[in-house]
Write an enzyme that holds these catalytic residues in place. Structure first.
Site, mmCIF file in Angstrom:
data_model
loop_
_atom_site.group_PDB
_atom_site.id
_atom_site.type_symbol
_atom_site.label_atom_id
_atom_site.label_comp_id
_atom_site.label_asym_id
_atom_site.label_seq_id
_atom_site.Cartn_x
_atom_site.Cartn_y
_atom_site.Cartn_z
ATOM 1 N N ASP A 10 0.867 -1.181 0.000
ATOM 2 C CA ASP A 10 0.000 0.000 0.000
ATOM 3 C C ASP A 10 0.899 1.224 0.000
ATOM 4 O OD1 ASP A 10 -2.396 1.592 0.360
ATOM 5 O OD2 ASP A 10 -1.892 1.790 2.475
ATOM 6 N N SER A 11 0.295 2.394 -0.144
ATOM 7 C CA SER A 11 1.075 3.630 -0.082
ATOM 8 C C SER A 11 1.532 3.937 1.344
ATOM 9 C CB SER A 11 0.222 4.792 -0.596
ATOM 10 O OG SER A 11 -0.964 4.874 0.173
ATOM 11 N N CYS A 73 -4.387 -1.632 -1.780
ATOM 12 C CA CYS A 73 -4.582 -0.205 -2.043
ATOM 13 C C CYS A 73 -5.560 -0.085 -3.206
ATOM 14 C CB CYS A 73 -3.241 0.428 -2.408
ATOM 15 S SG CYS A 73 -3.358 2.142 -2.938
ATOM 16 N N GLU A 154 -2.961 8.605 8.569
ATOM 17 C CA GLU A 154 -1.489 8.538 8.651
ATOM 18 C C GLU A 154 -0.983 9.284 9.894
ATOM 19 O OE1 GLU A 154 0.929 6.994 6.591
ATOM 20 O OE2 GLU A 154 -0.670 5.975 5.522
ATOM 21 N N CYS A 186 -11.114 2.726 0.155
ATOM 22 C CA CYS A 186 -9.695 3.049 0.378
ATOM 23 C C CYS A 186 -9.321 2.288 1.636
ATOM 24 C CB CYS A 186 -9.525 4.552 0.574
ATOM 25 S SG CYS A 186 -7.879 5.016 1.164
ATOM 26 N N HIS A 188 -7.319 2.831 3.872
ATOM 27 C CA HIS A 188 -7.131 3.637 5.085
ATOM 28 C C HIS A 188 -8.450 3.823 5.843
ATOM 29 C CE1 HIS A 188 -3.247 4.745 3.324
ATOM 30 N NE2 HIS A 188 -2.940 5.405 4.429
HETATM 31 N N1 DGL Z 1 -4.862 3.196 0.966
HETATM 32 C C1 DGL Z 1 -4.934 3.611 -0.376
HETATM 33 C C2 DGL Z 1 -6.207 3.194 -1.068
HETATM 34 O O1 DGL Z 1 -6.751 2.180 -0.724
HETATM 35 C C3 DGL Z 1 -4.456 4.933 -0.830
HETATM 36 C C4 DGL Z 1 -4.274 6.077 0.044
HETATM 37 C C5 DGL Z 1 -3.437 7.119 -0.658
HETATM 38 O O2 DGL Z 1 -2.234 6.905 -0.746
HETATM 39 O O3 DGL Z 1 -3.994 8.118 -1.131
HETATM 40 O O4 DGL Z 1 -6.646 3.830 -1.984
#
Ligand code: DGL
Length: 276
Positions: A10-11, A73, A154, A186, A188
């Site tokens: 993931d990012s 992600c 984050e 997402c 997150h």
């Molecule tokens: N967690 C990521 C997603 O599912 C991306 C969050 C990001 O880096 O903008 O899209």
């Protein structure tokens, strides 16, 4: 081959929601996690940049020796999945499909909200995948980008007043659409579930694709006879591209257990920067 780890990336910290579910579902499997913390967020970047980052991330995990890749992600799934498939000859599963299929399964009224990053919303990938998963019924899909949710997570600001205010601003328009299902598009966002759930209302089912992705990971490995048969538990190793200390704190909070191994690396050169 079967004892090789599963690569999950993931990012940033968002993919840990998927790692947690995979570890629960497949405790005998080892996992290597990469969070590209130097370049997070991906969701506000262009498709070309997301593709390049995704290829570098996946390349790093391949060099580590993994038996499959889980793209934890949605932004990468929505924008770079074809590119990853073209570049790498390895079983690959991404969170977007399981999330869309789950939404199609749980909705009663067919009115589905999707919240995700700008890059995911702009790609239209969720709408397409939900429609493919609902061939025999009409569905109405309302998508909304929530860019501030990623930095809040984050920063570990998952239940603060700021998080509540931001959620109210993003979700008020979706409340008016009378949706019965909301896709957390997402990885997150599940970390904001209590705030999102309270803001959107108890009558809306939240879809978190982590469990469904873990289940599909298990099925994929089983179908390929690639499950780890060892009776001892798997181990998790974590790599980040920057600020290992920050990641360490947030990751332990999310996972509820100490990290066995954490290292900061450059995914483009694979050089070691610092170790825990
Ligand atoms: N967690 C990521 C997603 O599912 C991306 C969050 C990001 O880096 O903008 O899209």
């Amino acid at each position: 081959m079967n004892s090789l780890p599963i690569g999950i990336f993931d990012s940033g910290v968002g993919g840990l929601t998927v790692l947690r579910a995979v570890r629960r579902r497949l405790p005998q499997e080892s996992v290597i996690y990469l969070g590209d913390t130097a370049r997070v967020p991906y969701g506000v970047k262009s498709r070309g940049t997301i593709e390049r980052y995704a290829v570098e991330d996946a390349g790093f995990l391949l060099r580590k020796g993994v038996k499959m890749l889980v793209v934890a992600c949605n932004t990468i799934s929505a924008n770079a999945r074809e590119r990853l498939r073209a570049e790498f000859d390895l079983p690959l599963l991404s969170v977007l499909g399981p999330g869309a299929r789950m939404a199609a399964r749980v909705t009663r009224t067919g009115r589905i909200g999707v919240i995700a990053t700008e890059a995911t919303v702009e790609s239209g990938a969720y709408e397409r995948a939900i429609r493919v998963a609902s061939p025999n019924r009409d569905v109405e899909i309302f998508s909304h980008a929530c860019p501030l949710f990623v930095p809040l997570v984050e920063e570990g600001e998952t239940d603060s007043q700021v998080a509540c205010l931001v959620a109210e601003q993003y979700l008020a328009p979706l409340r008016e659409k009378r949706i019965d299902t909301l896709v957390l598009g997402c990885t997150h966002y599940p970390l904001l579930k209590p705030v999102i759930g309270a803001t959107i209302g108890a009558n809306v089912t939240l879809v978190d694709s982590a469990e469904a992705t873990a289940e599909e990971t298990a099925q994929l490995l089983e179908n390929r006879r690639a499950l780890n048969q060892s009776s001892s538990g798997g181990v998790s190793r974590f790599y980040v591209t920057d600020a290992a200390g920050r990641f360490h704190k947030i990751a332990e909070r999310i996972l509820g257990e100490p990290l066995d191994y954490l290292e900061a690396v450059e995914v483009w050169g694979h050089d070691k920067l610092e170790s825990k």
